[in-house]
Design a protein around this motif. Structure first.
Motif, PDB file in Angstrom:
ATOM      1  N   ALA A  65       0.785  -0.880   0.246  1.00 33.88           N
ATOM      2  CA  ALA A  65      -0.324  -0.027   0.089  1.00 33.88           C
ATOM      3  C   ALA A  65       1.232   1.333   0.099  1.00 33.88           C
ATOM      4  CB  ALA A  65      -1.065   0.027   1.110  1.00 33.88           C
ATOM      5  N   ALA A  66       1.484   0.996   0.571  1.00 31.58           N
ATOM      6  CA  ALA A  66       2.668   1.948   0.781  1.00 31.58           C
ATOM      7  C   ALA A  66       3.322   2.281  -0.204  1.00 31.58           C
ATOM      8  CB  ALA A  66       3.605   2.287   2.817  1.00 31.58           C
ATOM      9  N   ARG A  67       3.875   1.136  -0.994  1.00 32.06           N
ATOM     10  CA  ARG A  67       4.693   1.421  -1.993  1.00 32.06           C
ATOM     11  C   ARG A  67       3.777   1.888  -3.588  1.00 32.06           C
ATOM     12  NH1 ARG A  67       6.754  -3.879  -3.998  1.00 32.06           N
ATOM     13  NH2 ARG A  67       7.552  -2.078  -6.151  1.00 32.06           N
ATOM     14  N   SER A  68       2.615   1.672  -3.317  1.00 34.84           N
ATOM     15  CA  SER A  68       1.618   2.104  -5.002  1.00 34.84           C
ATOM     16  C   SER A  68       0.887   3.365  -4.349  1.00 34.84           C
ATOM     17  CB  SER A  68       0.572   1.339  -4.619  1.00 34.84           C
ATOM     18  OG  SER A  68      -0.395   0.648  -3.052  1.00 34.84           O
ATOM     19  N   ILE A  72       3.941  11.826  -4.017  1.00 29.86           N
ATOM     20  CA  ILE A  72       3.363  13.380  -3.348  1.00 29.86           C
ATOM     21  C   ILE A  72       1.493  13.291  -3.166  1.00 29.86           C
ATOM     22  CG2 ILE A  72       2.012  13.794  -5.700  1.00 29.86           C
ATOM     23  CD1 ILE A  72       3.195  16.603  -4.410  1.00 29.86           C
ATOM     24  N   ILE A  73       1.237  12.575  -3.142  1.00 28.18           N
ATOM     25  CA  ILE A  73      -0.129  11.827  -2.277  1.00 28.18           C
ATOM     26  C   ILE A  73       0.406  11.883  -1.152  1.00 28.18           C
ATOM     27  CG2 ILE A  73      -2.449  10.921  -1.899  1.00 28.18           C
ATOM     28  CD1 ILE A  73      -2.797  10.941  -5.254  1.00 28.18           C
ATOM     29  N   LEU A  74       1.276  10.639  -1.194  1.00 26.96           N
ATOM     30  CA  LEU A  74       2.374  10.654   0.559  1.00 26.96           C
ATOM     31  C   LEU A  74       2.138  11.299   1.772  1.00 26.96           C
ATOM     32  CD1 LEU A  74       2.300   8.018   2.753  1.00 26.96           C
ATOM     33  CD2 LEU A  74       5.379   8.064   1.286  1.00 26.96           C
ATOM     34  N   MET A  75       3.146  12.798   0.839  1.00 27.34           N
ATOM     35  CA  MET A  75       3.365  13.596   2.408  1.00 27.34           C
ATOM     36  C   MET A  75       2.648  14.542   1.670  1.00 27.34           C
ATOM     37  SD  MET A  75       6.299  15.850   0.024  1.00 27.34           S
ATOM     38  CE  MET A  75       5.957  15.893  -2.206  1.00 27.34           C
ATOM     39  N   VAL A  76       0.960  14.809   1.407  1.00 22.54           N
ATOM     40  CA  VAL A  76      -0.092  15.273   1.846  1.00 22.54           C
ATOM     41  C   VAL A  76      -0.640  14.405   3.191  1.00 22.54           C
ATOM     42  CG1 VAL A  76      -2.265  16.347   1.300  1.00 22.54           C
ATOM     43  CG2 VAL A  76       0.112  16.794   0.174  1.00 22.54           C
ATOM     44  N   ALA A  77      -0.881  13.318   2.554  1.00 25.67           N
ATOM     45  CA  ALA A  77      -1.913  12.448   3.263  1.00 25.67           C
ATOM     46  C   ALA A  77      -1.374  12.349   4.779  1.00 25.67           C
ATOM     47  CB  ALA A  77      -1.364  11.032   2.700  1.00 25.67           C
ATOM     48  N   ILE A  78       0.054  11.995   4.982  1.00 27.56           N
ATOM     49  CA  ILE A  78       0.547  11.817   6.063  1.00 27.56           C
ATOM     50  C   ILE A  78       1.495  13.743   7.101  1.00 27.56           C
ATOM     51  CG2 ILE A  78       1.188   9.859   5.302  1.00 27.56           C
ATOM     52  CD1 ILE A  78       4.447  11.182   5.882  1.00 27.56           C
ATOM     53  N   ILE A  79       0.697  14.934   6.716  1.00 28.31           N
ATOM     54  CA  ILE A  79       1.018  15.622   7.791  1.00 28.31           C
ATOM     55  C   ILE A  79       0.789  15.556   8.613  1.00 28.31           C
ATOM     56  CG2 ILE A  79       0.399  18.146   7.425  1.00 28.31           C
ATOM     57  CD1 ILE A  79      -0.150  18.109   4.479  1.00 28.31           C
ATOM     58  N   PRO A  80      -0.328  15.620   9.126  1.00 32.67           N
ATOM     59  CA  PRO A  80      -0.331  15.090  10.710  1.00 32.67           C
ATOM     60  C   PRO A  80       0.516  14.433  11.482  1.00 32.67           C
ATOM     61  CG  PRO A  80      -2.756  15.305   9.624  1.00 32.67           C
ATOM     62  CD  PRO A  80      -1.725  14.796   7.966  1.00 32.67           C
ATOM     63  N   PHE A  81       0.752  13.566  10.419  1.00 37.40           N
ATOM     64  CA  PHE A  81       2.051  12.553  11.195  1.00 37.40           C
ATOM     65  C   PHE A  81       3.865  13.094  11.269  1.00 37.40           C
ATOM     66  CE2 PHE A  81       5.279   9.379  10.744  1.00 37.40           C
ATOM     67  CZ  PHE A  81       5.414   8.236  11.997  1.00 37.40           C
ATOM     68  N   THR A  82       3.491  13.859   9.703  1.00 35.67           N
ATOM     69  CA  THR A  82       4.690  14.253  10.549  1.00 35.67           C
ATOM     70  C   THR A  82       5.021  15.868  11.268  1.00 35.67           C
ATOM     71  OG1 THR A  82       5.359  14.284   7.885  1.00 35.67           O
ATOM     72  CG2 THR A  82       6.348  15.666   8.251  1.00 35.67           C
ATOM     73  N   ARG A  83       3.900  16.835  11.239  1.00 38.87           N
ATOM     74  CA  ARG A  83       3.854  17.649  12.225  1.00 38.87           C
ATOM     75  C   ARG A  83       3.811  16.884  13.478  1.00 38.87           C
ATOM     76  NH1 ARG A  83      -0.938  19.925  10.140  1.00 38.87           N
ATOM     77  NH2 ARG A  83      -0.589  21.486   8.809  1.00 38.87           N
ATOM     78  N   LEU A 101       9.608   7.369   4.989  1.00 39.14           N
ATOM     79  CA  LEU A 101       8.338   6.334   4.145  1.00 39.14           C
ATOM     80  C   LEU A 101       8.451   5.670   3.368  1.00 39.14           C
ATOM     81  CD1 LEU A 101       5.340   7.720   6.775  1.00 39.14           C
ATOM     82  CD2 LEU A 101       7.062   5.814   7.666  1.00 39.14           C
ATOM     83  N   ALA A 102       8.070   6.405   2.650  1.00 42.01           N
ATOM     84  CA  ALA A 102       8.319   6.022   0.462  1.00 42.01           C
ATOM     85  C   ALA A 102       9.663   5.762   0.547  1.00 42.01           C
ATOM     86  CB  ALA A 102       8.582   7.354  -0.006  1.00 42.01           C
ATOM     87  N   ALA A 103      10.678   6.298   1.120  1.00 41.94           N
ATOM     88  CA  ALA A 103      12.144   4.382   0.771  1.00 41.94           C
ATOM     89  C   ALA A 103      12.105   3.097   1.490  1.00 41.94           C
ATOM     90  CB  ALA A 103      13.658   5.166   1.041  1.00 41.94           C
TER      91      ALA A 103
END
Length: 220
Positions: A65-68, A72-83, A101-103
């Motif tokens: 799921a993470a690989r697919s 750019i979507i992953l960056m936006v989707a995990i903004i709360p986690f990034t904060r 996370l992507a790597a």
């Protein structure tokens, strides 16, 4: 070159340093997390040392799921986690979180493939000599798969350079951010060309280093 002022030179140097930080930190985290995940996937596979479908399948689905998910979507989707992790959603430090996370997902599968390439005869020989599962993993699987692991890490590093440039589009800093702000938004094609050249040289250096390490390890 009238555009290459001392200020611009400082900006280029700072941006390159930010790219190094993003790629280096994300790669270190991804290797530290990706290798244990790959080992767990390999060991619990149906043909592994300790088949456990109830462990293997959920982890495999999560990695897939993470690989697919487009980066750019992953960056936006995990903004709360990034904060939560970095304390902010913009800047070089924040960009490391989605990059890592992507790597990690990417490397987990590449590492798993490298582990699958290990000769099963070597594993059986270790078993016949009474080696435990942990000894087989640490002293047989990982050393034998090391060339493939290094090659996979090199591929991931090259991909991270591209991802880091993409992270610059949303304030992640680095060469991508500099190229967009000056090369595109301020109509300075010279800056964009310089950024592209720096990225190409950087990627070529990483690839050459990775190829050299693979050759060194393969000739043990």
């Amino acid at each position: 070159m009238s555009w290459l002022t001392p200020t611009m030179q400082d900006l280029l140097l700072e941006a390159f340093w930010e790219t190094l930080i993003m790629v280096g930190a994300a790669a270190a985290i991804a290797v530290a997390l990706g290798l244990p995940i790959a080992l767990l996937l390999h060991v619990t596979d149906r043909d592994g040392l300790s088949p456990r479908a109830w462990i293997n399948k959920p982890i495999g689905l999560t990695v897939n799921a993470a690989r697919s998910t487009p980066f750019i979507i992953l960056m936006v989707a995990i903004i709360p986690f990034t904060r939560l992790v970095a304390g902010t959603s913009i800047g070089t430090g924040a960009a490391v979180v989605p990059l890592a996370l992507a790597a990690t997902a990417f490397l987990a599968r590449l590492f798993e493939n490298a582990l699958r390439e290990v000769d099963k005869g070597v594993i059986e020989a270790a078993r016949a000599m009474g080696a435990t599962r942990l000894q087989i993993v640490l002293k047989v699987l990982v050393p034998e798969a090391l060339p493939g692991i290094i090659a996979a890490t090199t591929v991931a590093l090259v991909s991270l350079v591209g991802f880091s440039a993409m992270a610059g589009a949303i304030g992640g800093g680095g060469l991508g951010d500099l190229g967009i702000r000056f090369g595109y938004q301020r109509f300075m094609p010279e800056v964009m060309a310089t950024v592209v050249i720096l990225l190409i040289v950087f990627v070529q250096g990483l690839q050459s280093l990775g190829d050299w390490l693979v050759r060194r390890v393969s000739h043990r």
